[in-house]
Design a protein around this motif. Sequence first.
Motif, PDB file in Angstrom:
ATOM      1  N   ALA A  68       0.824  -1.219   0.000  1.00 18.15           N
ATOM      2  CA  ALA A  68       0.000   0.000   0.000  1.00 18.15           C
ATOM      3  C   ALA A  68       0.856   1.266   0.000  1.00 18.15           C
ATOM      4  N   ILE A  69       1.750   1.375  -0.976  1.00 19.29           N
ATOM      5  CA  ILE A  69       2.689   2.497  -1.026  1.00 19.29           C
ATOM      6  C   ILE A  69       2.069   3.692  -1.756  1.00 19.29           C
ATOM      7  N   ASP A  70       2.176   4.865  -1.128  1.00 18.01           N
ATOM      8  CA  ASP A  70       1.810   6.143  -1.743  1.00 18.01           C
ATOM      9  C   ASP A  70       3.092   6.911  -2.033  1.00 18.01           C
ATOM     10  N   LEU A  71       3.155   7.523  -3.219  1.00 20.43           N
ATOM     11  CA  LEU A  71       4.351   8.271  -3.593  1.00 20.43           C
ATOM     12  C   LEU A  71       3.977   9.349  -4.602  1.00 20.43           C
ATOM     13  N   ASP A  72       4.533  10.540  -4.413  1.00 15.59           N
ATOM     14  CA  ASP A  72       4.334  11.641  -5.352  1.00 15.59           C
ATOM     15  C   ASP A  72       5.672  11.993  -5.997  1.00 15.59           C
ATOM     16  N   ILE A  73       5.697  11.975  -7.326  1.00 18.00           N
ATOM     17  CA  ILE A  73       6.913  12.295  -8.084  1.00 18.00           C
ATOM     18  C   ILE A  73       6.627  13.556  -8.891  1.00 18.00           C
ATOM     19  N   VAL A  74       7.333  14.626  -8.560  1.00 16.25           N
ATOM     20  CA  VAL A  74       6.987  15.951  -9.062  1.00 16.25           C
ATOM     21  C   VAL A  74       8.063  16.450 -10.029  1.00 16.25           C
ATOM     22  N   PRO A  75       7.689  17.014 -11.166  1.00 22.94           N
ATOM     23  CA  PRO A  75       8.672  17.586 -12.087  1.00 22.94           C
ATOM     24  C   PRO A  75       9.525  18.654 -11.408  1.00 22.94           C
ATOM     25  N   GLY A  76      10.796  18.720 -11.810  1.00 26.36           N
ATOM     26  CA  GLY A  76      11.706  19.695 -11.232  1.00 26.36           C
ATOM     27  C   GLY A  76      12.210  19.315  -9.851  1.00 26.36           C
ATOM     28  N   GLU A  77      12.229  18.004  -9.565  1.00 27.71           N
ATOM     29  CA  GLU A  77      12.614  17.546  -8.227  1.00 27.71           C
ATOM     30  C   GLU A  77      13.343  16.210  -8.325  1.00 27.71           C
ATOM     31  N   ILE A  78      14.378  16.045  -7.496  1.00 25.40           N
ATOM     32  CA  ILE A  78      15.061  14.758  -7.370  1.00 25.40           C
ATOM     33  C   ILE A  78      14.544  14.087  -6.111  1.00 25.40           C
ATOM     34  N   HIS A  79      13.824  13.006  -6.301  1.00 26.30           N
ATOM     35  CA  HIS A  79      13.169  12.296  -5.203  1.00 26.30           C
ATOM     36  C   HIS A  79      13.929  10.995  -4.956  1.00 26.30           C
ATOM     37  N   CYS A  80      14.568  10.884  -3.817  1.00 24.39           N
ATOM     38  CA  CYS A  80      15.351   9.689  -3.479  1.00 24.39           C
ATOM     39  C   CYS A  80      14.491   8.669  -2.753  1.00 24.39           C
ATOM     40  N   LEU A 135      19.116  17.783 -15.504  1.00 21.79           N
ATOM     41  CA  LEU A 135      17.808  17.286 -15.927  1.00 21.79           C
ATOM     42  C   LEU A 135      16.693  17.830 -15.031  1.00 21.79           C
ATOM     43  N   ARG A 136      16.949  17.867 -13.741  1.00 24.10           N
ATOM     44  CA  ARG A 136      15.963  18.426 -12.809  1.00 24.10           C
ATOM     45  C   ARG A 136      15.694  19.895 -13.114  1.00 24.10           C
ATOM     46  N   ASP A 137      16.756  20.633 -13.371  1.00 17.21           N
ATOM     47  CA  ASP A 137      16.611  22.075 -13.551  1.00 17.21           C
ATOM     48  C   ASP A 137      15.834  22.440 -14.806  1.00 17.21           C
ATOM     49  N   GLU A 138      15.774  21.514 -15.772  1.00 19.40           N
ATOM     50  CA  GLU A 138      14.970  21.810 -16.954  1.00 19.40           C
ATOM     51  C   GLU A 138      13.557  21.253 -16.834  1.00 19.40           C
ATOM     52  N   GLY A 139      13.211  20.781 -15.629  1.00 20.37           N
ATOM     53  CA  GLY A 139      11.824  20.429 -15.347  1.00 20.37           C
ATOM     54  C   GLY A 139      11.489  18.955 -15.363  1.00 20.37           C
ATOM     55  N   ARG A 140      12.473  18.082 -15.511  1.00 23.29           N
ATOM     56  CA  ARG A 140      12.187  16.650 -15.452  1.00 23.29           C
ATOM     57  C   ARG A 140      12.119  16.192 -13.999  1.00 23.29           C
ATOM     58  N   ALA A 141      11.395  15.113 -13.777  1.00 25.42           N
ATOM     59  CA  ALA A 141      11.330  14.505 -12.451  1.00 25.42           C
ATOM     60  C   ALA A 141      12.320  13.346 -12.393  1.00 25.42           C
ATOM     61  N   ILE A 142      13.119  13.300 -11.343  1.00 29.25           N
ATOM     62  CA  ILE A 142      14.132  12.250 -11.176  1.00 29.25           C
ATOM     63  C   ILE A 142      13.783  11.409  -9.950  1.00 29.25           C
ATOM     64  N   VAL A 143      13.758  10.088 -10.134  1.00 30.32           N
ATOM     65  CA  VAL A 143      13.646   9.161  -9.003  1.00 30.32           C
ATOM     66  C   VAL A 143      14.989   8.459  -8.880  1.00 30.32           C
ATOM     67  N   PHE A 144      15.609   8.596  -7.720  1.00 35.13           N
ATOM     68  CA  PHE A 144      16.956   8.067  -7.491  1.00 35.13           C
ATOM     69  C   PHE A 144      16.864   6.989  -6.418  1.00 35.13           C
ATOM     70  N   ILE A 145      17.063   5.726  -6.815  1.00 34.88           N
ATOM     71  CA  ILE A 145      16.975   4.598  -5.888  1.00 34.88           C
ATOM     72  C   ILE A 145      18.363   4.269  -5.380  1.00 34.88           C
ATOM     73  N   THR A 146      18.518   4.201  -4.063  1.00 30.39           N
ATOM     74  CA  THR A 146      19.838   3.908  -3.516  1.00 30.39           C
ATOM     75  C   THR A 146      19.724   3.417  -2.074  1.00 30.39           C
ATOM     76  N   HIS A 147      20.826   2.870  -1.574  1.00 33.91           N
ATOM     77  CA  HIS A 147      20.929   2.552  -0.147  1.00 33.91           C
ATOM     78  C   HIS A 147      22.117   3.276   0.471  1.00 33.91           C
ATOM     79  N   LYS A 148      22.728   4.191  -0.305  1.00 31.40           N
ATOM     80  CA  LYS A 148      23.946   4.865   0.148  1.00 31.40           C
ATOM     81  C   LYS A 148      23.612   6.241   0.720  1.00 31.40           C
ATOM     82  N   LEU A 149      23.855   6.394   1.997  1.00 26.67           N
ATOM     83  CA  LEU A 149      23.442   7.603   2.699  1.00 26.67           C
ATOM     84  C   LEU A 149      24.180   8.840   2.202  1.00 26.67           C
ATOM     85  N   ARG A 150      25.463   8.704   1.924  1.00 25.73           N
ATOM     86  CA  ARG A 150      26.256   9.851   1.486  1.00 25.73           C
ATOM     87  C   ARG A 150      25.681  10.433   0.187  1.00 25.73           C
TER      88      ARG A 150
END
Length: 533
Positions: free
Chosen positions: A25-37, A187-202
């Motif tokens: 039951a996952i809810d997620l919003d992915i918005v243009p112009g944003e890097i969502h990790c 890519l974000r700055d020109e209005g694309r939405a980025i989803v970045f999947i990772t387990h690396k905190l840094r």
Amino acid sequence: MTDQDAGLRLRGITKRFGTLVANDAIDLDIVPGEIHCLLGENGAGKSTLMNVLYGLLQPDEGEITIDGRPQVSRSPKEAIAAGIGMVHQHFMLVDVFTVAENLALGDHRRGLLNMRQARRTVASLSERYHLDVDPDARVEDLPVGVQQRVEILKALADDARYLIFDEPTAVLTPQEIDELIAVMRSLRDEGRAIVFITHKLREVRAIADKITVIRRGQVVGTALPSDPEAHLAELMVGRAVSLVVDKEPARPSEQPRLVLQGVSVASPSGLLAVHELDLEVAGGEIVCVAGVQGNGQTELAEALLGAAPVTAGTVHLDGRPLATGSTRDTIRAGVGFVPEDRKRDGFVGSFTVAENLVLNQADEKPYARGIALDLPTIRRNAEARVAEFDIRTQSVDTPVAALSGGNQQKVVLARELSRPLSVLVASQPTRGVDVGAIEFLHRRLVEERDRGTAVLIVSTELDEVVALADRVAVMYRGRIVGTVPPTTSREVLGLMMAGVPTDEALAAASATTRTEEDEALAASLASTPEEAR
């Protein structure tokens, strides 16, 4: 369309595999112009969720909307048509084709490959995003960092508005990671939405605009990139963990215990993966072999166990030749081994915890009486190891396949450390393991060092290398580029991981990133005769 409808929305996404609920039951919003990790441990459900979004999997429940309109992707083709692109962790490229040919394969709507247009597209996008990719280069001849740029070009050629990067830094040097981050920001700055999947905190803290943490298939919270790494780790694991390896300075033996001279090792295909390699590891020290995956580290580690053929050179352990052609003889000589793929090489999933804990000694006393197993002794050993290594299992009779990744790795390490060792070879010792288990495994590796064992660790995780190593040997294309202290700056280590010799890497590192330790290392190299380096 209202502002609330804008963007990509996931509501109540649930995906099951039998009794396993990978996404709950996952809810997620992915918005243009944003890097969502999307931050979470391996196995938390991040990649499953993105595979649903990209049409590789179908959700059992929930809905996806784009700009307020329902989106059902029954295949990646339909997801691409909706403006969703994905840069996969394992590249989806045809190695024997050129860059332009790989792009043309994805654009065959008229049944013909338009190579002229594909070349123009590669050149245009490369210039626009500073990706520097040759359209006519064959993919198999490109470094992995450039291959990833080709994956990005493929997604951009499809005019993706929503770009998913699935663990994109796993095979990159630090410099290539910085370049990737710059591309993602562009890519974000020109209005694309980025989803970045990772387990690396840094990396999360360096790139994210928004952070969503997933644990065991559920969203457990959101965070800011300014939040401390300890807070992010606690969200990932569900409890407070220490991110610092607490260890005293090494007290290495005067003479090395493990000595490799001119060692060459063949890959399964018969090609040389390791070339005339020299390396020494003293008792009471940890030497970490750092490098991008695929530069011969796997073959080197397996050769030390006797599982890969040594075609030239010698290996000595405690002054005696090591029989590298026999796994049994190597184990009996005092070599402990933690393989990089525990499921394939580290245990037998259908065997119990107790049975796996004696796999390498089951034919010896005290676990065998002639040709029969001593089951009471095997059980007592298992109960002791389960307590000592904090292996979370219902019973020592539980199949190891039923345990979590971290507990499976504890079983492997417990088995190897349950006998006196001269050398421990640990390859990717914390891959696919949660932060809490990493804390425990690191502590046990340091304790083994302090017993006087020579510890050789192969890891692609630079944070792990820097935290554990007493010396770092950087490997590139089957050779040791140089051996440096763990205090060496990441920029210098990154250049060495790309094949730059130590002295040249120190000279090339920018003045703002060179540490006092770098300066001291450069001075030491300058005063060392070239033939002794």
